[in-house]
Design an enzyme around this catalytic site. Sequence first.
Site, mmCIF file in Angstrom:
data_model
loop_
_atom_site.group_PDB
_atom_site.id
_atom_site.type_symbol
_atom_site.label_atom_id
_atom_site.label_comp_id
_atom_site.label_asym_id
_atom_site.label_seq_id
_atom_site.Cartn_x
_atom_site.Cartn_y
_atom_site.Cartn_z
ATOM 1 N N TYR A 148 8.704 -0.184 -0.939
ATOM 2 C CA TYR A 148 7.233 -0.352 -0.937
ATOM 3 C C TYR A 148 6.771 -1.207 -2.117
ATOM 4 O O TYR A 148 5.925 -2.084 -1.954
ATOM 5 C CB TYR A 148 6.594 1.031 -0.989
ATOM 6 N N LYS A 193 4.601 -4.644 -1.789
ATOM 7 C CA LYS A 193 3.230 -4.791 -2.306
ATOM 8 C C LYS A 193 3.181 -5.827 -3.438
ATOM 9 O O LYS A 193 2.159 -6.498 -3.609
ATOM 10 C CB LYS A 193 2.674 -3.442 -2.760
ATOM 11 N N ASP A 206 -5.051 15.211 6.211
ATOM 12 C CA ASP A 206 -3.684 15.673 6.448
ATOM 13 C C ASP A 206 -2.847 15.272 5.243
ATOM 14 O O ASP A 206 -2.678 14.096 4.953
ATOM 15 C CB ASP A 206 -3.092 15.064 7.717
HETATM 16 N N1 NAP Z 1 -2.807 6.387 1.557
HETATM 17 C C1 NAP Z 1 -2.706 6.123 0.271
HETATM 18 O O1 NAP Z 1 -2.633 7.023 -0.598
HETATM 19 C C2 NAP Z 1 -2.663 4.675 -0.168
HETATM 20 C C3 NAP Z 1 -2.614 4.393 -1.554
HETATM 21 C C4 NAP Z 1 -2.605 3.059 -1.949
HETATM 22 C C5 NAP Z 1 -2.627 2.043 -0.999
HETATM 23 N N2 NAP Z 1 -2.658 2.352 0.324
HETATM 24 C C6 NAP Z 1 -2.675 1.249 1.296
HETATM 25 O O2 NAP Z 1 -3.825 1.405 2.094
HETATM 26 C C7 NAP Z 1 -3.555 0.921 3.411
HETATM 27 C C8 NAP Z 1 -3.917 1.994 4.436
HETATM 28 O O3 NAP Z 1 -3.128 3.129 4.174
HETATM 29 P P1 NAP Z 1 -3.424 4.522 4.926
HETATM 30 O O4 NAP Z 1 -2.518 5.528 4.298
HETATM 31 O O5 NAP Z 1 -4.878 4.784 4.939
HETATM 32 O O6 NAP Z 1 -2.892 4.144 6.376
HETATM 33 P P2 NAP Z 1 -2.707 5.087 7.667
HETATM 34 O O7 NAP Z 1 -3.643 6.238 7.631
HETATM 35 O O8 NAP Z 1 -1.245 5.331 7.822
HETATM 36 O O9 NAP Z 1 -3.219 4.109 8.826
HETATM 37 C C9 NAP Z 1 -2.501 2.975 9.162
HETATM 38 C C10 NAP Z 1 -3.356 2.205 10.147
HETATM 39 O O10 NAP Z 1 -2.686 0.972 10.451
HETATM 40 C C11 NAP Z 1 -2.433 0.905 11.851
HETATM 41 N N3 NAP Z 1 -1.160 0.200 11.992
HETATM 42 C C12 NAP Z 1 0.026 0.553 11.456
HETATM 43 N N4 NAP Z 1 0.965 -0.350 11.788
HETATM 44 C C13 NAP Z 1 0.349 -1.305 12.536
HETATM 45 C C14 NAP Z 1 0.773 -2.480 13.172
HETATM 46 N N5 NAP Z 1 2.044 -2.902 13.105
HETATM 47 N N6 NAP Z 1 -0.132 -3.221 13.871
HETATM 48 C C15 NAP Z 1 -1.443 -2.809 13.958
HETATM 49 N N7 NAP Z 1 -1.899 -1.693 13.361
HETATM 50 C C16 NAP Z 1 -1.007 -0.942 12.671
HETATM 51 C C17 NAP Z 1 -2.415 2.353 12.318
HETATM 52 O O11 NAP Z 1 -2.724 2.489 13.694
HETATM 53 P P3 NAP Z 1 -1.543 2.492 14.818
HETATM 54 O O12 NAP Z 1 -0.453 3.374 14.282
HETATM 55 O O13 NAP Z 1 -2.201 2.994 16.047
HETATM 56 O O14 NAP Z 1 -1.110 1.070 14.933
HETATM 57 C C18 NAP Z 1 -3.548 2.928 11.469
HETATM 58 O O15 NAP Z 1 -4.809 2.556 11.987
HETATM 59 C C19 NAP Z 1 -2.099 0.506 3.413
HETATM 60 O O16 NAP Z 1 -1.999 -0.875 3.173
HETATM 61 C C20 NAP Z 1 -1.505 1.285 2.258
HETATM 62 O O17 NAP Z 1 -0.364 0.644 1.706
HETATM 63 C C21 NAP Z 1 -2.678 3.643 0.775
#
Ligand code: NAP
Length: 297
Positions: A176, A180, A213
């Site tokens: 990861y 990034k 979750d």
């Molecule tokens: N969560 C954290 O704590 C955190 C912290 C720092 C940065 N981030 C960054 O924030 C962003 C969002 O994270 P999150 O945790 O909120 O994500 P998440 O809840 O896992 O949601 C991922 C989203 O992306 C879609 N997706 C995944 N793969 C895809 C693909 N190949 N094509 C099209 N859509 C796709 C998923 O829908 P489908 O599965 O239906 O495609 C879903 O809508 C990411 O870039 C992550 O690295 C997250």
Amino acid sequence: MNHTPPFVGSAVVTGGSSGLGLAIAAALLRAGYRVALIGRDRDRLAQAIGELRGSGSGVGATTARGPGEVSPLPDDEGLFGVAADVTDPNSVRDAFEQIERRWSRLDVLINCVGQSDRGRVDALTPERLRALFDVNVTSSLLCSQAALPLLRESRGTVVNIGSLAGKFGTRYMGGYCAAKHALAGLTQQMRLEWSEAGVHVALVHPGPIRRADSQPRYQVDAETLPASAKLPAGGARLRGLSPERVADEVLRCIRRRRTEVILPRHVRLLTCLAAAFPSLGDRLLLRFTGGRTGPDA
Ligand SMILES: NC(=O)c1ccc[n+]([C@@H]2O[C@H](COP(=O)([O-])OP(=O)(O)OC[C@H]3O[C@@H](n4cnc5c(N)ncnc54)[C@H](OP(=O)(O)O)[C@@H]3O)[C@@H](O)[C@H]2O)c1
């Protein structure tokens, strides 16, 4: 090529059907944008559209409107979903063609699709690294390229969603951090090359984000990693950010053409120290992420 009033602009959010992307879509709608969500799963898109419309009715309220497209109401121009895989060039091309046919205009692209990882570097396989680059880096490249002609016309904005893992090489994050970091380099290159055309490109680096979750969404090899590695941000001592707070910062990037945002803000000091004094940075990071713990800790 004008917006249909009363919209202030047109925005695409990849990964808009869940987590941070959904919060960003909600913030854009509140700010007066019309919004297209991109995700792979049609039911999840429909659910998200239902939530955003405040109906809570989700899937049942949707009407399919042609290949790859999901929309809550036939005449609703303000919010719709496109089912597409943003790691697949053909799927991205089709998705942006649909958006262009519908709006003929785009002001904002939020590249939010991304996926975290857990594991030691000595166990990181080339296949896993490639998969993480696809979802965290190639996805942003493909969507930004596809959106560029419309963004040039509107002198619009791309916001890439990075992570603190794109500022530091923290332990046990598998591939990861590398992905990034690559996204950060790509973002700066896009910004410098596209600024002549008036297209702004920003990067937001959030720390761990709170979510309903709390289940880990990556596989953890429990035998080779300390228990802390399963935690958000690999166990770094950080309080989870609210997705709404991160979404507000994304809006500020669009309005004020901010270049890079690190959240929480106090981590900026650590990024400056680590860039200027790498050995000190390593020592601070080890303390910050639980000390010299090993697999038995
Ligand atoms: N969560 C954290 O704590 C955190 C912290 C720092 C940065 N981030 C960054 O924030 C962003 C969002 O994270 P999150 O945790 O909120 O994500 P998440 O809840 O896992 O949601 C991922 C989203 O992306 C879609 N997706 C995944 N793969 C895809 C693909 N190949 N094509 C099209 N859509 C796709 C998923 O829908 P489908 O599965 O239906 O495609 C879903 O809508 C990411 O870039 C992550 O690295 C997250």
